[in-house]
Design an enzyme around this catalytic site. Structure first.
Site, PDB file in Angstrom:
ATOM      1  N   HIS A   1       1.003  -1.083   0.100  1.00 52.59           N
ATOM      2  CA  HIS A   1       0.436  -0.389  -0.092  1.00 52.59           C
ATOM      3  C   HIS A   1       0.646   1.210  -0.161  1.00 52.59           C
ATOM      4  O   HIS A   1       0.315   2.310  -0.859  1.00 52.59           O
ATOM      5  CB  HIS A   1      -0.817   0.268   1.023  1.00 52.59           C
ATOM      6  CG  HIS A   1      -2.443  -0.607   0.713  1.00 52.59           C
ATOM      7  ND1 HIS A   1      -2.002  -2.317   1.339  1.00 52.59           N
ATOM      8  CD2 HIS A   1      -3.165  -0.317   0.493  1.00 52.59           C
ATOM      9  CE1 HIS A   1      -3.439  -3.086   1.165  1.00 52.59           C
ATOM     10  NE2 HIS A   1      -4.347  -1.768   0.778  1.00 52.59           N
TER      11      HIS A   1
ATOM     12  N   ASP B   1      -4.805  -5.360  -7.225  1.00 53.38           N
ATOM     13  CA  ASP B   1      -5.346  -4.944  -5.888  1.00 53.38           C
ATOM     14  C   ASP B   1      -5.847  -3.277  -6.372  1.00 53.38           C
ATOM     15  O   ASP B   1      -5.552  -3.457  -7.712  1.00 53.38           O
ATOM     16  CB  ASP B   1      -3.651  -5.292  -5.298  1.00 53.38           C
ATOM     17  CG  ASP B   1      -4.961  -4.635  -3.555  1.00 53.38           C
ATOM     18  OD1 ASP B   1      -5.068  -4.172  -2.561  1.00 53.38           O
ATOM     19  OD2 ASP B   1      -3.809  -5.328  -2.134  1.00 53.38           O
TER      20      ASP B   1
END
Length: 551
Positions: free
Chosen positions: A220, A294
């Site tokens: 992330h 993702d």
């Protein structure tokens, strides 16, 4: 599939076919629908998008009408209450259906533990706590009950289970989101959880292929390189996904943004690697479900490619759906880029139609759901719960205690020779969790002195109570790093008499310790104290110094 179910899946198409509908299969209905779709409708189905609102508005409606996204992902930012999010999902469904005559996928991250977006009571256990039950039956039932809650408020896709394999004592960013470190256990427990979601007509999404459990850095926030060898990945990380691939078409897999040089020498993130998403996942593992990236707006992706180019590259590599949840301009730009690539031939229309077919097969399954109106609502007092779920939670906690304690304390060969412990005497119990302390005290047969700890608590707060109360046993339930640090600072003589219950992450209390007993529960359930009290004499008389599983 019956005509009735076809109608529930694609009512507009079935009605349009009139008397011809009974002779058509689901595949034929889907192929007909694809042939009737505009290019913008087709491109929109390839995206799962997010937005910063708690209710629909003109901007969101215009975006859906113009770009026709096929799926939505909601976060905490979108949820104020259960009634509100249920209304939001109903509106998303209506607007989306009016625009495309197709049902949308509406997804959420509801893994359990810290990754829980909805108010569920009791709080859902994390994956590690479920894995430690070593029970595929309990895992499947947890998936089913979770799916019922999601369906109650309008979700038909869950970004779970996590099939990453992680040592609970490692510094992996996955942590307790993993079912454990044994590949076969994760395979069994994770696949069972997915089966439970499917029973409730919720699409499971296994993540993060081909495995991120041994990675310390979080994609992330940065580009991550996974240095594992091909042999290690195949013997360990890929095992759960092999089991998951047996579930058929109505499932999804989320690709990692990590780089796997052993699997793709070009060193591109898995999201953009045809060797990983097509050759390995589809061809080698025979996976037939949806492939989802993702979020392409994570740094692990953005630092490699601009988001619109990333979306196109992911789709060309093998993804069916690309995720973009944090910027509407980026979403619009990406859809335009993908559409242009189809128009100029860089993105073959046959490949696009194959992706659409997989998406619509899955949507047909997810859209077939009619709740029995005679069943009671699962919403009450601002939370989701049911008697079945409460009983399941109790079973999960009980199996944690039993598997963690009784099977080691009472092996068959020693059961008849073991001498039960005498009464424990006076117990001084400490924890930041008042719920744990009250639960333990109310269920204990011993004299219990409780002291709630706070972030400002000092060692003297423990030693003073111990000295004045003259306790035989110290019980400390750890919930976070502050309690863990306080525990480490205790005098040696107190540590030697201490029964430590870890309700937090595994790394809070190391394997090596100087405590009388260490119970690694990782499960801060409202009845954790009660369960510990019920087995307290067995804990004290056991020969094992550490009841944590070898995951």
């Amino acid at each position: 599939m019956s005509n009735t179910l076809l109608f529930f899946a694609f009512p507009a198409l079935v009605l349009a076919q009139g008397n011809a509908a009974p002779s058509k299969s689901l595949d034929e209905i889907i192929d007909l629908k694809i042939s009737q779709m505009s290019l913008q409708e087709k491109v929109g189905q390839l995206f799962i998008v997010g937005f910063p609102y708690t209710k629909t508005n003109r901007d969101l409606e215009k975006f859906i009408t113009d770009y026709k996204p096929g799926a939505f992902l909601l976060f905490k930012r979108n949820i104020v209450s259960l009634e509100q999010v249920k209304k939001l999902n109903e509106d998303l469904y209506k607007i989306s259906y009016q625009s495309t005559k197709l049902p949308p996928l509406i997804a959420i991250d509801q893994e359990g533990g810290a990754v829980s977006r909805l108010p569920i009571q009791p709080s859902p256990p994390n994956a590690l706590a479920i894995g430690q039950t070593q029970s595929s039956e309990l895992s499947e039932e947890m998936g089913y009950q979770t799916g019922l809650f999601l369906r109650e408020v309008g979700f038909n896709m869950n970004l779970a289970p996590v099939l990453d394999i992680a040592d609970p004592y490692s510094t992996s960013f996955i942590g307790v989101r993993s079912f454990g470190s044994d590949p076969n256990l994760v395979k069994e427990i994770g696949t069972a959880y997915a089966k439970g979601l499917l029973r409730s007509k919720v699409i499971p999404t296994a993540k993060h292929f081909p495995g991120t459990g041994n990675i310390k850095a979080d994609p992330h926030s940065t580009v991550v390189n996974n240095a594992a060898s091909e042999n290690d990945l195949k013997k360990k990380d890929l095992v759960p996904f092999e089991g998951y691939s047996s579930l058929g078409t109505n499932v999804a897999v989320m690709l990692s943004h990590s780089i796997y040089p052993a699997l793709d020498p070009k060193r591109v993130p898995a999201s953009f690697s045809s060797k990983i998403s097509t050759e390995l996942l589809r061809n080698d593992l025979k996976y037939k479900g949806l492939v989802v990236t993702d979020d392409l707006q994570m740094k692990g992706s953005k630092e490699v490619l601009r988001t619109d180019l990333a979306a196109l590259k992911a789709l060309l590599a093998g993804a069916d759906i690309v995720m973009m949840t944090w910027s509407v301009p980026d979403q619009e730009r990406a859809m335009k880029t993908v559409k242009l690539a189809v128009e100029d031939g860089r993105f073959p229309i046959d490949s696009l139609n194959q992706k659409l077919h997989r998406i619509l097969v899955t949507k047909a399954f997810a859209n077939i759901y009619r709740r029995d109106p005679n069943l009671p609502s699962l919403m009450a007092g601002g939370t989701l719960s049911s008697q079945d779920y409460v009983e399941l939670e109790d079973k999960v906690l009980t199996e944690n205690i039993k598997t963690n304690l009784l099977t080691k304390t009472l092996p068959e060969a020693r059961a008849n020779t073991r001498t039960p412990a005498a009464a424990a005497g006076k117990v001084c119990a400490y924890s930041p969790s008042k719920e744990f302390l009250d639960s333990f005290k109310s269920a204990s047969q011993e004299t219990v002195i409780t002291k709630q700890l706070f972030g400002t608590s000092k060692v003297s707060d423990v030693t003073t109570v111990n000295k004045s109360s003259r306790c035989n046993i110290v019980l400390m339930a750890v919930t976070g790093p502050k309690t863990a640090r306080l525990l480490q600072m205790l005098p040696v003589e107190i540590k030697k008499s201490a029964v430590v219950v870890n309700l937090g992450s595994p790394g809070l209390v190391p394997k090596e310790h100087g405590y009388r007993k260490l119970i690694q529960l990782y499960f801060n359930h409202k009845d954790s104290g009660k369960k510990v009290a019920e087995h307290f004499l067995e804990i004290l008389s056991s020969e094992s110094e550490n009841f944590a599983w070898n995951h």
